[in-house]
Design an enzyme around this catalytic site. Structure first.
Site, PDB file in Angstrom:
ATOM      1  N   ARG A  88       1.047  -1.083  -0.148  1.00  0.00           N
ATOM      2  CA  ARG A  88      -0.031  -0.086   0.219  1.00  0.00           C
ATOM      3  C   ARG A  88       0.828   1.193   0.003  1.00  0.00           C
ATOM      4  O   ARG A  88       1.612   1.658   1.000  1.00  0.00           O
ATOM      5  CB  ARG A  88      -0.936  -0.069   1.404  1.00  0.00           C
ATOM      6  CG  ARG A  88      -1.540   1.113   1.493  1.00  0.00           C
ATOM      7  CD  ARG A  88      -2.554   1.714   0.473  1.00  0.00           C
ATOM      8  NE  ARG A  88      -3.517   2.788   0.852  1.00  0.00           N
ATOM      9  CZ  ARG A  88      -3.232   4.108   0.542  1.00  0.00           C
ATOM     10  NH1 ARG A  88      -2.533   4.315  -0.243  1.00  0.00           N
ATOM     11  NH2 ARG A  88      -4.184   4.885   0.978  1.00  0.00           N
ATOM     12  N   HIS A  91       1.986   7.189   1.748  1.00  0.00           N
ATOM     13  CA  HIS A  91       0.886   8.101   1.702  1.00  0.00           C
ATOM     14  C   HIS A  91       0.734   8.578   3.383  1.00  0.00           C
ATOM     15  O   HIS A  91       1.321   8.242   4.140  1.00  0.00           O
ATOM     16  CB  HIS A  91      -0.532   7.314   1.441  1.00  0.00           C
ATOM     17  CG  HIS A  91      -0.860   6.174   2.209  1.00  0.00           C
ATOM     18  ND1 HIS A  91      -0.464   5.056   2.523  1.00  0.00           N
ATOM     19  CD2 HIS A  91      -2.186   6.070   3.474  1.00  0.00           C
ATOM     20  CE1 HIS A  91      -0.812   4.516   3.421  1.00  0.00           C
ATOM     21  NE2 HIS A  91      -1.876   5.162   3.925  1.00  0.00           N
ATOM     22  N   HIS A  93      -2.833  10.502   5.786  1.00  0.00           N
ATOM     23  CA  HIS A  93      -4.202  10.871   5.818  1.00  0.00           C
ATOM     24  C   HIS A  93      -4.435  12.331   6.814  1.00  0.00           C
ATOM     25  O   HIS A  93      -3.519  12.603   7.539  1.00  0.00           O
ATOM     26  CB  HIS A  93      -4.654  10.008   6.603  1.00  0.00           C
ATOM     27  CG  HIS A  93      -4.776   8.609   6.097  1.00  0.00           C
ATOM     28  ND1 HIS A  93      -5.275   8.061   4.898  1.00  0.00           N
ATOM     29  CD2 HIS A  93      -3.955   7.583   6.654  1.00  0.00           C
ATOM     30  CE1 HIS A  93      -4.940   6.936   4.704  1.00  0.00           C
ATOM     31  NE2 HIS A  93      -4.198   6.499   5.543  1.00  0.00           N
ATOM     32  N   GLU A  97      -5.321   6.937  11.656  1.00  0.00           N
ATOM     33  CA  GLU A  97      -5.602   5.632  11.368  1.00  0.00           C
ATOM     34  C   GLU A  97      -4.910   4.531  12.428  1.00  0.00           C
ATOM     35  O   GLU A  97      -3.882   4.359  12.767  1.00  0.00           O
ATOM     36  CB  GLU A  97      -4.701   5.343  10.188  1.00  0.00           C
ATOM     37  CG  GLU A  97      -4.504   3.881   9.508  1.00  0.00           C
ATOM     38  CD  GLU A  97      -3.566   3.744   8.220  1.00  0.00           C
ATOM     39  OE1 GLU A  97      -4.013   4.038   7.298  1.00  0.00           O
ATOM     40  OE2 GLU A  97      -2.665   2.868   8.633  1.00  0.00           O
ATOM     41  N   HIS A 136       3.376   7.051   5.818  1.00  0.00           N
ATOM     42  CA  HIS A 136       3.479   5.684   6.224  1.00  0.00           C
ATOM     43  C   HIS A 136       3.094   4.923   5.171  1.00  0.00           C
ATOM     44  O   HIS A 136       2.609   5.162   4.041  1.00  0.00           O
ATOM     45  CB  HIS A 136       2.709   5.292   7.452  1.00  0.00           C
ATOM     46  CG  HIS A 136       0.971   5.453   7.113  1.00  0.00           C
ATOM     47  ND1 HIS A 136       0.470   6.668   7.254  1.00  0.00           N
ATOM     48  CD2 HIS A 136       0.215   4.599   6.961  1.00  0.00           C
ATOM     49  CE1 HIS A 136      -0.667   6.627   7.174  1.00  0.00           C
ATOM     50  NE2 HIS A 136      -0.987   5.539   7.024  1.00  0.00           N
ATOM     51  N   GLU A 159     -11.126   5.596   1.490  1.00  0.00           N
ATOM     52  CA  GLU A 159      -9.754   5.308   1.123  1.00  0.00           C
ATOM     53  C   GLU A 159      -9.325   5.498  -0.135  1.00  0.00           C
ATOM     54  O   GLU A 159      -8.121   5.678  -0.572  1.00  0.00           O
ATOM     55  CB  GLU A 159      -9.734   3.708   1.424  1.00  0.00           C
ATOM     56  CG  GLU A 159      -8.351   2.928   1.078  1.00  0.00           C
ATOM     57  CD  GLU A 159      -7.241   3.178   2.036  1.00  0.00           C
ATOM     58  OE1 GLU A 159      -5.990   3.180   1.641  1.00  0.00           O
ATOM     59  OE2 GLU A 159      -7.552   3.756   3.061  1.00  0.00           O
TER      60      GLU A 159
END
Length: 377
Positions: A88, A91, A93, A97, A136, A159
């Site tokens: 993943r 990125h 946010h 999270e 992360h 997401e």
């Protein structure tokens, strides 16, 4: 269940039109509600089986948010699968999270605002927390890789709308990138034109080797919590693990992980300061939620379902199957808090209690006994 009809005595009638029997089997207390149900409690259940699955290069993700369940105002949840090596992408946010590893092993990467580096390998039952704005990445490890759930501190989270390193590069002028990193513009001729999101890479090397090669000045492990090795508090009908900021200092979301034996029940209670998001990992359960005025509704849950309880609404969780129930409860506050119906009444003079409920012994004595043995869970 095939012959079950919404009939109780003289109430109701049979269904003579089309039926979705599989859905009815999973929701018996919606088809034939307890007599105590009443009023207009909104929907508080959404199965991940009905959530859109976003298929990517080697993995997938699906989410349940306020768009799927309107009651989810404070939190949203994502289920993600990353086979061995699959990443993943890097990125960050706007939301915090909180994560729980469902299966397999996963490597988690994070850099905080003090340049502390985290690279840790986690296994089934472990947690991590990425505070808002901290970059992360996540990668499946050798073997089956991993599947995990992510809880975010905003019901409107998606997401599909995270801040990605690939998009940051794609939408920054190359001359600016060149000046920022001190290289020629041609160094960026091959950057992706759009996001990668989930994509394949080789399985990473051993943890110690990767850390050594990175050569970072400061490593930290404070953003992970090895709940797989954290002791449980045992009760007559099951056990709990309470993980809030008293034991996991960085988290802004508290969690209570509940195991219920067949027939076991999480007692009637409510949370005065936070909504509760539930994710059912195993077993079959039911929950009645009560709200003013004269409103109550009963829901049925099984593995893979998401439940939700708005703050201060009373509820219980009962194992109605023949196998253990495990359910994760996550709260939109760093410190866990609940009010137990048993404890409240046990700590109220018995004349007041019996005067309200018109109940005498042995009910009052049972409250005293329960107060001695039930505090949390």
């Amino acid at each position: 269940m095939k012959d079950t009809q919404p009939i109780r005595g003289t109430q109701g009638a049979d269904i003579i039109g089309p039926r979705n029997l599989e859905a009815e089997k999973q929701n018996p207390d919606i088809l034939l509600p307890p007599e105590t149900d009443h009023g207009g409690i909104p929907n508080l259940k959404y199965p991940f089986a009905m959530a859109h699955c976003r298929l990517e290069d080697g993995g997938w993700a699906r989410e349940v948010t306020q768009r799927e369940m309107g009651s989810m105002q404070e939190m949203a949840i994502v289920d993600m699968r990353l086979p061995a090596g699959v990443v993943r992408e890097l990125h960050w946010h706007k939301e915090g999270e909180w994560a729980y590893v469902l299966k397999g092993k996963v490597r988690f990467y994070l850099v905080d605002d003090k340049r502390n580096v985290l690279i840790e390998d986690l296994e089934e039952g472990d947690l991590w927390y990425a505070p808002p704005g901290f970059p992360h990445a996540i990668q499946g490890l050798e073997g089956e890789g991993t599947e995990f759930v992510l809880v975010f501190s905003d019901g409107n989270f998606s997401e599909n709308q995270t801040l990605l390193v690939t998009e940051l590069f794609a939408h920054t002028p190359k001359e600016v990138l060149a000046k920022n990193f001190g290289v020629a513009e041609s160094a960026f001729d091959g950057i992706p034109a759009s996001e990668k999101y989930i994509f394949r890479l080789p399985v990473p090397g051993p943890l110690d080797q990767v850390r050594k090669e990175l050569g970072a000045a400061t490593f930290t492990s404070k953003y992970v919590f090895r709940a797989s090795k954290y002791p449980k508090t045992k009760y007559e009908g099951g056990a709990t693990q309470l993980i809030d900021n008293e034991v996991f200092e960085v988290t802004d979301l508290a969690a209570l992980i509940i195991d219920l034996e067949p027939g076991g029940m999480r007692e009637i209670h409510w949370h005065p300061n936070a909504d509760e998001l539930q994710y059912y990992i195993s077993g079959k359960a039911r929950m009645t939620v009560f709200d003013a005025v004269n409103n109550a509704r009963t829901f049925d849950y099984q593995a893979g379902d998401v439940g939700y309880v708005p703050r201060s609404l009373s509820h219980y969780i009962e194992n109605i199957g023949d196998e253990p129930v495990r359910v994760i409860n996550v709260f939109h506050k760093p410190k866990y808090s609940d009010v137990s119906l048993n404890n409240w009444l046990a700590l109220t003079p018995k004349d007041i209690v019996s005067g309200h409920l018109d109940i005498e012994e042995p009910f009052i004595d049972s409250l005293r006994q329960k107060y001695q043995s039930v505090v949390k869970g």
